[in-house]
Design a protein around this motif. Structure first.
Motif, PDB file in Angstrom:
ATOM      1  N   VAL A 252       0.705  -1.340  -0.008  1.00  0.00           N
ATOM      2  CA  VAL A 252      -0.003   0.163   0.049  1.00  0.00           C
ATOM      3  C   VAL A 252       0.914   1.060   0.053  1.00  0.00           C
ATOM      4  N   ASP A 253       0.498   2.153  -0.937  1.00  0.00           N
ATOM      5  CA  ASP A 253       1.248   3.552  -1.101  1.00  0.00           C
ATOM      6  C   ASP A 253       0.474   4.611  -0.809  1.00  0.00           C
ATOM      7  N   SER A 254       0.234   5.352   0.183  1.00  0.00           N
ATOM      8  CA  SER A 254      -0.376   6.351   0.446  1.00  0.00           C
ATOM      9  C   SER A 254       0.094   7.823   0.729  1.00  0.00           C
ATOM     10  N   GLY A 255       0.062   8.527  -0.404  1.00  0.00           N
ATOM     11  CA  GLY A 255       0.846   9.713  -0.511  1.00  0.00           C
ATOM     12  C   GLY A 255      -0.031  10.908  -0.935  1.00  0.00           C
ATOM     13  N   GLY A 256       0.496  11.957  -1.139  1.00  0.00           N
ATOM     14  CA  GLY A 256      -0.042  13.322  -1.284  1.00  0.00           C
ATOM     15  C   GLY A 256      -0.903  13.270  -2.663  1.00  0.00           C
ATOM     16  N   SER A 257      -0.794  12.359  -3.508  1.00  0.00           N
ATOM     17  CA  SER A 257      -1.347  12.328  -4.861  1.00  0.00           C
ATOM     18  C   SER A 257      -2.390  11.235  -4.731  1.00  0.00           C
ATOM     19  N   GLY A 258      -2.585  10.595  -3.780  1.00  0.00           N
ATOM     20  CA  GLY A 258      -3.572   9.315  -3.822  1.00  0.00           C
ATOM     21  C   GLY A 258      -3.239   8.156  -3.143  1.00  0.00           C
TER      22      GLY A 258
END
Length: 357
Positions: free
Chosen positions: A22-28
């Motif tokens: 899972v990659d949760s960042g500022g773009s989504g």
């Protein structure tokens, strides 16, 4: 929510357990399902490489499908909102497993921007929620810098510089993590897109005022992008996304650098700052690897030429390598390491927290 099919596992032999990254960042938010297998085991020994030879990084299992959400997970008084993350993550994970015909997932790794300072809610709620919904008891919660590192270098000693609007350097000798910068556009992020953009706008306003150090070329570009210089403070200061607005001017600095010495000097100073951060965290020893990752480096040769020179001067014993993958690749690397008992990256509160080991 957009599903994207992937190529499947690249290893040979009997496939291993299923893992989620899972990659949760500022773009989504992105969620990937992969299956570990021979040839993709992330705990493999570091490769033997001749001095000066460039090597690819990697070692993660390849995703068989990725689900993407275009909106980032919000933050609240308790930091990153675990409830909102789980509202997206759990149904997406169940759908991924059903479409792949996978009965269960052996490990989950979540990389999130702000995990170190805003991740208390995630650390408190995610392990139990994932165990209850998916039956998984091996969970890793990582700062996005850690998953960027794992995506770029896998589980090898070295340093990764992740640069976009901001910049952070992360290094490890596989015993501990060391970080430099990542302090935000007011206190640091030196050499980042926001830093370059701000320096370019300052040079534009110096030219507008008739002060030394100004650039007529950058003034012309600032007027074309933002309008009359007198209105720039009013358009910039009230914005909550000031770092991104500043960073949007960085490509203009690069575009002017071929014929403008002020713009060229800004990029040279940015390269020096980035190399200083890398040098601060690079573990001792010859042949340590340095990888660059993030959107800033798509600026290309105007930044990369002075950066290569600075890295050669400040880290003459280190070896630049191509980044093997992105933070989602890194999350899968960590998850596969958990699932196969081959996780070599150091566990450290706020950086890489594991549960169920």
């Amino acid at each position: 929510m957009t599903p994207r099919p992937g190529p499947g596992t690249s290893g040979h032999g009997v496939p291993g357990p299923w893992v989620l990254g899972v990659d949760s960042g500022g773009s989504g938010l992105r969620i990937a399902l992969a299956r570990t297998g021979p040839g993709t085991a992330p705990g493999r020994a570091e490769p033997a490489v001749a001095a000066g030879e460039a090597v690819p990084a990697g070692g993660a299992p390849e995703a068989v499908e990725v689900v993407t959400f275009g909106e980032p997970v919000p933050t609240g008084p308790g930091g990153i909102d675990a409830g909102r993350l789980l509202e997206r993550l759990l149904p997406a994970a169940e759908g991924l497993l059903a479409r792949a015909g996978a009965g269960a997932v052996a490990a989950v790794a979540v990389g999130a921007a702000g995990m170190a300072t805003l991740g208390d809610d995630l650390r408190a709620r995610l392990p139990a929620a994932l165990k209850g919904a998916l039956g998984v008891d091996r969970v890793a919660l990582a700062a996005d810098a850690v998953t960027a590192y794992a995506g770029a270098l896998g589980q090898r000693r070295g340093v990764v510089v992740a640069a976009g609007t901001g910049v952070i350097a992360l290094g490890t000798d596989l015993a501990r993590w060391r970080r430099a910068d990542g302090w935000g556009h007011l206190l640091g992020d030196c050499g980042s897109g926001a830093w370059i953009g701000r320096a370019g706008l300052e040079a534009a306003l110096r030219a507008h005022d008739g002060r030394r150090g100004g650039s007529a070329a950058l003034l012309a570009r600032a007027e074309a992008v933002f309008g009359p210089p007198a209105g720039l403070p009013g358009r910039l200061y009230p914005r909550t996304d000031r770092p991104a607005v500043l960073a949007s001017f960085a490509p203009e600095v690069a575009a002017c650098s071929g014929g403008d010495p002020v713009a060229r000097d800004i990029l040279a100073r940015a390269a020096r700052h980035i190399a200083e951060a890398a040098a601060a965290v690079c573990p001792p020893g010859e042949g340590r690897e340095i990888a660059l990752t993030g959107g800033l480096f798509r600026m290309g040769e105007p930044l990369l030429v002075p950066l290569r020179a600075e890295l050669a001067e400040q880290l003459p014993l280190a070896r630049p390598v191509s980044a093997g993958g992105d933070p989602l690749t890194g999350a899968l690397t960590v998850a596969a390491g958990l699932a196969t008992d081959t996780l070599r990256l150091p566990s450290e509160p706020g950086m890489l927290d594991t549960a169920g080991l």
